[in-house]
Structures are given as structure tokens and as C-alpha cells.
Design a protein around this motif. Sequence first.
Motif, mmCIF file in Angstrom:
data_model
loop_
_atom_site.group_PDB
_atom_site.id
_atom_site.type_symbol
_atom_site.label_atom_id
_atom_site.label_comp_id
_atom_site.label_asym_id
_atom_site.label_seq_id
_atom_site.Cartn_x
_atom_site.Cartn_y
_atom_site.Cartn_z
ATOM 1 N N SER A 124 0.853 -1.193 0.000
ATOM 2 C CA SER A 124 0.000 0.000 0.000
ATOM 3 C C SER A 124 0.885 1.238 0.000
ATOM 4 O O SER A 124 1.759 1.396 0.857
ATOM 5 C CB SER A 124 -0.903 0.013 1.230
ATOM 6 N N VAL A 125 0.665 2.132 -0.972
ATOM 7 C CA VAL A 125 1.403 3.394 -1.083
ATOM 8 C C VAL A 125 0.445 4.533 -0.756
ATOM 9 O O VAL A 125 -0.530 4.760 -1.478
ATOM 10 C CB VAL A 125 2.003 3.585 -2.490
ATOM 11 N N GLY A 126 0.719 5.248 0.329
ATOM 12 C CA GLY A 126 -0.113 6.379 0.733
ATOM 13 C C GLY A 126 0.472 7.687 0.238
ATOM 14 O O GLY A 126 1.665 7.950 0.433
ATOM 15 N N SER A 127 -0.353 8.527 -0.422
ATOM 16 C CA SER A 127 0.108 9.795 -0.980
ATOM 17 C C SER A 127 -0.801 10.925 -0.516
ATOM 18 O O SER A 127 -1.986 10.720 -0.226
ATOM 19 C CB SER A 127 0.109 9.742 -2.516
ATOM 20 N N LEU A 128 -0.230 12.143 -0.462
ATOM 21 C CA LEU A 128 -0.997 13.323 -0.086
ATOM 22 C C LEU A 128 -1.391 14.123 -1.320
ATOM 23 O O LEU A 128 -0.633 14.192 -2.293
ATOM 24 C CB LEU A 128 -0.185 14.216 0.847
ATOM 25 N N ALA A 129 -2.563 14.736 -1.236
ATOM 26 C CA ALA A 129 -3.019 15.579 -2.345
ATOM 27 C C ALA A 129 -2.267 16.909 -2.368
ATOM 28 O O ALA A 129 -2.141 17.546 -3.417
ATOM 29 C CB ALA A 129 -4.524 15.830 -2.226
ATOM 30 N N SER A 130 -1.730 17.335 -1.216
ATOM 31 C CA SER A 130 -1.103 18.652 -1.109
ATOM 32 C C SER A 130 0.403 18.642 -1.290
ATOM 33 O O SER A 130 1.037 19.702 -1.255
ATOM 34 C CB SER A 130 -1.417 19.247 0.268
ATOM 35 N N SER A 131 1.023 17.483 -1.473
ATOM 36 C CA SER A 131 2.471 17.415 -1.647
ATOM 37 C C SER A 131 2.831 16.140 -2.398
ATOM 38 O O SER A 131 1.979 15.304 -2.699
ATOM 39 C CB SER A 131 3.182 17.443 -0.294
ATOM 40 N N SER A 132 4.121 16.026 -2.685
ATOM 41 C CA SER A 132 4.605 14.848 -3.405
ATOM 42 C C SER A 132 5.072 13.745 -2.460
ATOM 43 O O SER A 132 5.622 12.741 -2.894
ATOM 44 C CB SER A 132 5.754 15.238 -4.333
#
Length: 507
Positions: A124-132
Motif C-alpha cells: 500500500s502506497v499512501g500519498s498526499l493531495a497537497s504534496s509529493s
Amino acid sequence: MITPCIFTRRPHHTTAQRGDILVSVIVFSAVAVTVVIGLVNWGAALLSSTRNLESREQAFQIAEAGLDYYRWHLAQYPTDYTDGTTTPQPYVHPYYDKDGVLIGSYALTIVPPVTGSTVVNITSVGSLASSSISRTVQESLAIPSLAKFAVVANDNMTFGQGTTVYGPIQSNKGIHFDGVAYNSVSSALTTYTDPDSSSCTTSNSWAVHTCIATADPASPGAMIDHSSDVFRAGRQISVPGFPFSSLSGNLSTLLSITAPNGVCSTPGCWSASGAQGYYIHMNTNNTFDMYKVTALVNAPSGCSTNGSTQWGTWSVATKTVVGTYTVPSSGVIFVKDNIWVDGTINGTRVTIVAAADISNTNPDTYSNITVNNDLKYTHTDGTDSIGLFAQGDINVGLVSADSMEIDAALIAANGRVGRHYYSSSCSVSSIAYWHRTSLTLTGMIATALRYGFAYSGTGYTCADTTTRSSGYCIRIINYDANLLYSPPPSFPQATTQYQVIKWEQIN
């Protein structure tokens, strides 16, 4: 009178002194500016680091949420490894906060189990909408098989002296254990009345106990309890029992795998032989030789008896060749008859089933499996795997190897795993087959009725054949931990729920 003038000298600063002060001011100002700039930069870096740490933690929590989601998904749909879709991986899901604001997403990559295993690997790769910023975590889930036990039983059990067990033991009833157990021994009962010993126990004894005791030389008439020497890892009572009734459903599943249209066809499914049954010899090239057993060894008069019951020798006398076959891709060989099996495998995973009629409830007509010679793995790292699943008994016959090894997981769904009692008159071709020396099992045993490869009398020794009782004098049961999550193909499970067996943070 004229007053004389008195002149005094007024102090004054030289140019050099004024220059020294200026230099000092400049130096201290530069130091102050440097310190201030350093503090500002440090504060900015600290603020940035804090914000970055917060973002990384958010991304980590989102990645963890992805694992939690798919763990829940598998609890609802245990065989869905594509997230309910037909689209390629990764499977991306948006992630919202409590107010419904989108703050990121997690992307799932799922590796389904290989044949013969229940292990599912999820990334599982968790990413933010506001940053890379992104974080990655991995998890391995698996459903434990019935092979979580070295021995599991649905009856009162007695393990005599000479028995050594290295894996967990459990019974739905009581256990009398006089061997050595290097793992836990547990019972679903709290107390029971031991049917095999009235001398060392009374009614309502502990459900797991031993009768091994010696006289205490320091206290005449007293005995020393050797429970700690017998139960090296402890014992438990009142544990949840195993539902043996569920094994009939497993037989139905195995039959449907080999005869999906209700039609039995080789090499996966074999109809009744019309004779005594089939003999299967496993080969190291992923094949097996199939024979039809046409006659069994006759027992000498009075040999194979237990009271008025005639057991039979369960030993092959004559057979005819049927052919050589490749192990089916399903890994399951279903035989609607009795089976004799031995041999060695190399890189093969196979489950061999004996069940003439899965709806049958008459114990006298159950199909049985017999092992009279070595049945072994080439590799003991989990590459090789054998499951023997009998509707009735799993036997070791009269004419069997004196020192025998069985590498397999054994299930007697309605019968027992063991060897029948053979009296001291049971000699064939001048060989005293009634007593044997050693049997080593590496795998596990599930037995509905009482297990036993020996009938031990008091005062017997293995070295002195005149004092031996019937069966194998030395019995060693090694638990094969590889079978827990990588059992033989379509082997029964201990539960339907996945368990976490590994968790790892990648970044």
C-alpha cells in the motif's frame, strides 16, 4: 592684585581609540546578525521539518488505511485478489478526512497466493493531495491450515512412553501423555476420566495429565511428579475445540476439484477399482505409478485379532500395473477406493484423498489409506508437500518397514491414524512383523478416533524384543511448520479468517 591663570588639560579621545570602538561594534553586530540569521534559518528548517514530518505521518496513516481496507475486503471476499475489479493494478482509492475533504489516496498492489499456499502479499502506497510525499508499507496475510497442530484429535488420547512430539497437540477430549512434549498440550475439556489408567488417576482428573512418577527417596511412600519433564512447554485445558464435522465439507470440495462436472476421470479422479483398491508410488519427477491391488497378505491364524475382531493385514500381496501419470495441475488425486501409498517426491505438492462415497455414514465401508514403506520429501523447506486425507482410517499395516519415515500431513476424517494391534503370533515369512522398531512422522496428524502406532505394556524395552508390545517401539512426531501457511493443495483450514504474518515499512 593680579590673579594668576591656571590652565588645566581636558581629556580627549584619540583617533585610534575611536577606531577600536567602531571595530568592536562591527564585530558584535556581525556576530549578532549571524546568530539571528542562524536562528531564523534554524526556525524555518524546524518548521519545514515539522511540516514534512506531519505530511509523512499523514501519508503513512493513509498507507496503513489501505492495508486495513484490504484486510477487511478479504474478510468479506476471501478469494478476491483484484479489489472487485478487472482493471490492472495498482488499485487506487481516494482518502478523505472526517469532514469529507480529500487529503490523499492509497494505491494497492496485491500478489495472490501461489498454488498450495494461502499467503497474500499486499503493498500500500499512501500519498498526499497537497504534496509529493508518499509512504509505502507491506503486509503478508495468510489463513492458517489445519496443520497448525502436530496432532489434533476428536477423542480421548493416550501417548505412551517412547513418544516424542515437537509440535502443538490438542484434543476435543482428554489427553494422557507419558512421552515427552516439546510444545503445548491442550484439551477442550477441563477434567475427564482416563479410560487407560485407574492406578495413577481418579475420575475427573485434569483433562491433560501424565502418569509418569517415581518414588521419592526422601519420603517413603510418596511419589515425585514428573509433569515438568513430560510437558516441556506446558499444558492447557478448556481451549476451543476443532470442528471435525467440517471435514466432510472439505471432501466435497476436493471431489469437485477433480470431477468438476460430476464425472470422475484420470489422473485426478479414480473410480472404484473393483478389487482391493489402488497402490500409488510417488516418483521424484512429478509423476506417480498407479497399480490395482488384487490381493492382500493373509494373516496367520490368530494373528490379527482384538477380541473377536479380525483386523486384516492391510498389506499388499499382488498388484497389476495401471500406468504412470503426471500429478494433476490442481495437485489433488481423488480415489473412490482404498489406497496404499509410498515413494519420494521432489518439487511436488499433492493431496491424495480416499473416499468411496462422501455421503457415506457407515464406518465399515469408509475408504482408508495405508502407508507401509517410506513416504518422503526430497526438500524439507516447504517446496515438497504431501497431504493424505482418508474418509476412514490412515493405517500402517502389518507388513511394514522396521524403521519407517512418513513426511506428510495425515487426516482421518472419521477414523483413526495408527496401526492395528497385532499379537505375538503375527509373523510373516519368519519375520516378526507384530513389533517394529521406529516410526518418524514429519508433518501433522488429525484423527477423529484414538491415535496410536503402538500398544505399550508395562516394563517393556525397545532393545529387548521379548518384552516389546505390539507396534512401533519408538514414535517421533516432528511438526512441520511449513504446512501452517503453505499446506498441501486444497488442504482443510483451521479458520476462515486471514491473519497477519508479516508487516514491513518500506519508506
